[in-house]
Design a protein around this motif. Sequence first.
Motif, PDB file in Angstrom:
ATOM      1  N   ASP A   1       1.129  -1.116   0.173  1.00  0.00           N
ATOM      2  CA  ASP A   1      -0.138   0.328  -0.083  1.00  0.00           C
ATOM      3  C   ASP A   1       0.894   1.156  -0.262  1.00  0.00           C
ATOM      4  OD1 ASP A   1      -2.067   1.554   0.214  1.00  0.00           O
ATOM      5  OD2 ASP A   1      -3.385   1.034   2.246  1.00  0.00           O
ATOM      6  N   LYS A   2       0.203   2.307  -0.342  1.00  0.00           N
ATOM      7  CA  LYS A   2       1.187   3.553  -0.351  1.00  0.00           C
ATOM      8  C   LYS A   2       0.855   4.427   0.803  1.00  0.00           C
ATOM      9  CE  LYS A   2       1.822   4.392  -5.326  1.00  0.00           C
ATOM     10  NZ  LYS A   2       0.615   4.839  -6.597  1.00  0.00           N
ATOM     11  N   LEU A   3       1.849   4.258   2.175  1.00  0.00           N
ATOM     12  CA  LEU A   3       1.369   4.996   2.640  1.00  0.00           C
ATOM     13  C   LEU A   3       2.001   6.006   2.640  1.00  0.00           C
ATOM     14  CD1 LEU A   3       2.200   1.182   4.978  1.00  0.00           C
ATOM     15  CD2 LEU A   3      -0.448   2.369   4.462  1.00  0.00           C
ATOM     16  N   ASN A   4       1.657   6.446   4.421  1.00  0.00           N
ATOM     17  CA  ASN A   4       2.286   7.987   4.373  1.00  0.00           C
ATOM     18  C   ASN A   4       3.730   7.593   5.645  1.00  0.00           C
ATOM     19  OD1 ASN A   4       1.361   7.940   7.287  1.00  0.00           O
ATOM     20  ND2 ASN A   4      -0.251   9.400   6.686  1.00  0.00           N
TER      21      ASN A   4
ATOM     22  N   SER B   1       2.531   6.485   8.798  1.00  0.00           N
ATOM     23  CA  SER B   1       2.669   4.982   8.711  1.00  0.00           C
ATOM     24  C   SER B   1       3.161   3.731   9.142  1.00  0.00           C
ATOM     25  CB  SER B   1       0.959   4.734   8.214  1.00  0.00           C
ATOM     26  OG  SER B   1       0.248   5.700   8.309  1.00  0.00           O
TER      27      SER B   1
ATOM     28  N   ILE C   1       5.731   3.278  12.077  1.00  0.00           N
ATOM     29  CA  ILE C   1       4.624   3.349  12.499  1.00  0.00           C
ATOM     30  C   ILE C   1       4.308   1.466  12.851  1.00  0.00           C
ATOM     31  CG2 ILE C   1       2.721   2.631  13.696  1.00  0.00           C
ATOM     32  CD1 ILE C   1       2.285   6.133  14.197  1.00  0.00           C
ATOM     33  N   LEU C   2       4.358   0.906  11.028  1.00  0.00           N
ATOM     34  CA  LEU C   2       4.360  -0.305  11.160  1.00  0.00           C
ATOM     35  C   LEU C   2       5.680  -0.737  11.674  1.00  0.00           C
ATOM     36  CD1 LEU C   2       1.184  -0.147   8.339  1.00  0.00           C
ATOM     37  CD2 LEU C   2       1.320  -0.985  11.068  1.00  0.00           C
TER      38      LEU C   2
ATOM     39  N   SER D   1       6.078  -1.499  14.742  1.00  0.00           N
ATOM     40  CA  SER D   1       5.033  -2.360  15.298  1.00  0.00           C
ATOM     41  C   SER D   1       5.476  -3.852  15.376  1.00  0.00           C
ATOM     42  CB  SER D   1       3.701  -2.323  14.332  1.00  0.00           C
ATOM     43  OG  SER D   1       3.115  -1.727  15.173  1.00  0.00           O
TER      44      SER D   1
ATOM     45  N   LYS E   1      -0.689   1.688  17.945  1.00  0.00           N
ATOM     46  CA  LYS E   1      -0.423   1.706  17.279  1.00  0.00           C
ATOM     47  C   LYS E   1      -1.036   1.420  15.686  1.00  0.00           C
ATOM     48  CE  LYS E   1       4.064   2.088  19.013  1.00  0.00           C
ATOM     49  NZ  LYS E   1       5.585   1.788  19.591  1.00  0.00           N
ATOM     50  N   ILE E   2      -1.544   0.825  15.577  1.00  0.00           N
ATOM     51  CA  ILE E   2      -1.958  -0.002  14.408  1.00  0.00           C
ATOM     52  C   ILE E   2      -3.585   1.124  14.079  1.00  0.00           C
ATOM     53  CG2 ILE E   2      -2.918  -1.968  13.053  1.00  0.00           C
ATOM     54  CD1 ILE E   2      -0.653  -3.301  14.849  1.00  0.00           C
TER      55      ILE E   2
ATOM     56  N   ARG F   1      -4.139   3.525  14.589  1.00  0.00           N
ATOM     57  CA  ARG F   1      -3.549   5.129  14.895  1.00  0.00           C
ATOM     58  C   ARG F   1      -3.564   5.095  13.157  1.00  0.00           C
ATOM     59  NH1 ARG F   1       0.478   7.600  18.574  1.00  0.00           N
ATOM     60  NH2 ARG F   1       1.879   7.539  16.210  1.00  0.00           N
ATOM     61  N   VAL F   2      -3.239   4.129  12.805  1.00  0.00           N
ATOM     62  CA  VAL F   2      -2.476   4.254  11.409  1.00  0.00           C
ATOM     63  C   VAL F   2      -3.938   3.919  10.461  1.00  0.00           C
ATOM     64  CG1 VAL F   2      -1.379   2.688   9.033  1.00  0.00           C
ATOM     65  CG2 VAL F   2       0.131   3.493  11.637  1.00  0.00           C
TER      66      VAL F   2
ATOM     67  N   SER G   1      -5.565   7.163  10.380  1.00  0.00           N
ATOM     68  CA  SER G   1      -5.260   8.779  10.277  1.00  0.00           C
ATOM     69  C   SER G   1      -4.682   8.523   8.522  1.00  0.00           C
ATOM     70  CB  SER G   1      -3.952   8.960  10.995  1.00  0.00           C
ATOM     71  OG  SER G   1      -3.109   8.192  11.015  1.00  0.00           O
ATOM     72  N   ASP G   2      -4.750   7.359   7.592  1.00  0.00           N
ATOM     73  CA  ASP G   2      -3.870   6.950   7.037  1.00  0.00           C
ATOM     74  C   ASP G   2      -5.595   6.588   6.127  1.00  0.00           C
ATOM     75  OD1 ASP G   2      -2.541   7.237   5.046  1.00  0.00           O
ATOM     76  OD2 ASP G   2      -0.798   5.969   5.474  1.00  0.00           O
ATOM     77  N   LYS G   3      -4.818   7.040   4.845  1.00  0.00           N
ATOM     78  CA  LYS G   3      -6.173   6.795   3.706  1.00  0.00           C
ATOM     79  C   LYS G   3      -5.625   5.401   3.108  1.00  0.00           C
ATOM     80  CE  LYS G   3      -7.850  11.007   2.266  1.00  0.00           C
ATOM     81  NZ  LYS G   3      -7.476  12.533   1.656  1.00  0.00           N
ATOM     82  N   LEU G   4      -5.709   4.517   3.392  1.00  0.00           N
ATOM     83  CA  LEU G   4      -5.469   2.564   2.772  1.00  0.00           C
ATOM     84  C   LEU G   4      -6.250   2.210   2.334  1.00  0.00           C
ATOM     85  CD1 LEU G   4      -4.452   1.458   6.603  1.00  0.00           C
ATOM     86  CD2 LEU G   4      -3.046   2.527   5.436  1.00  0.00           C
ATOM     87  N   ASN G   5      -5.653   1.296   0.921  1.00  0.00           N
ATOM     88  CA  ASN G   5      -6.747   0.503   0.086  1.00  0.00           C
ATOM     89  C   ASN G   5      -6.954  -0.282   0.723  1.00  0.00           C
ATOM     90  OD1 ASN G   5      -5.836  -2.059   0.338  1.00  0.00           O
ATOM     91  ND2 ASN G   5      -3.729  -1.125  -1.360  1.00  0.00           N
TER      92      ASN G   5
END
Lengths: 117, 117
Positions: free
Chosen positions: A95-98, A101, A104-105, A108, B87-88, B90-91, B94-98
């Motif tokens: 995925d295209k994450l910021n 993110s 954080i991942l 994790s 944390k996950i 939060r991702v 806050s993020d635009k995920l597919n």
Amino acid sequence: MDKIIQNRLFYDFYGELLTKHQQEVLDLYYDEDLSLAEIADRLKLSRQGVYDIIKRSNQALKNYEKTLGLVSNEIKRRDRLNSINGKIKRVLKSDKLNEESKKILKESIQELEKIAN
Amino acid sequence: MDKIIQNRLFYDFYGELLTKHQQEVLDLYYDEDLSLAEIADRLKLSRQGVYDIIKRSNQALKNYEKTLGLVSNEIKRRDRLNSINGKIKRVLKSDKLNEESKKILKESIQELEKIAN
């Protein structure tokens, strides 16, 4: 699972239930990675004596596991954590994450690896 | 941590090391949530007798924990897993995920919650 790794896990979990003498021998065997001959030399025992102590200790640890099953639970849990970790890695790759993110991942994943190993 | 929850965790981990009679009493106390009077009635014991068994059993379990520390490790680990889970989450927020990533992370969160509780 490799029998030595399994015995080592039993020792990590239940070792404190063994006698101090048994622990002394297993510490040299598992932590310091000495051979039976080296342990015998260090503790002024016969090689056969060391062998017997390790064998009896491992049997005692195996019996604790048979009663409590905590290592078996732990192994199952590690498998589950590793499986979750694999999934999070897939998200990170596909995925295209910021940037936040991603950070954080990645953290994790590292933390899960530490917990599962 | 609440003392009852802590004793319960000790029982989950080390209960099999108690006698069958002690386990019988603690099962009624923790799993079936019976009062001392109800347990006494069920097992034809005095209320004081039941109280003594529970007290002695909890002391024995506490000693196993003092020796092995496995519950303490478990609690620390649950804290770490819950922190990762936060944390996950939060991702996810806050993020635009597919859609696929969302699905995977939601599953991971649920699975982590199961493992940590």
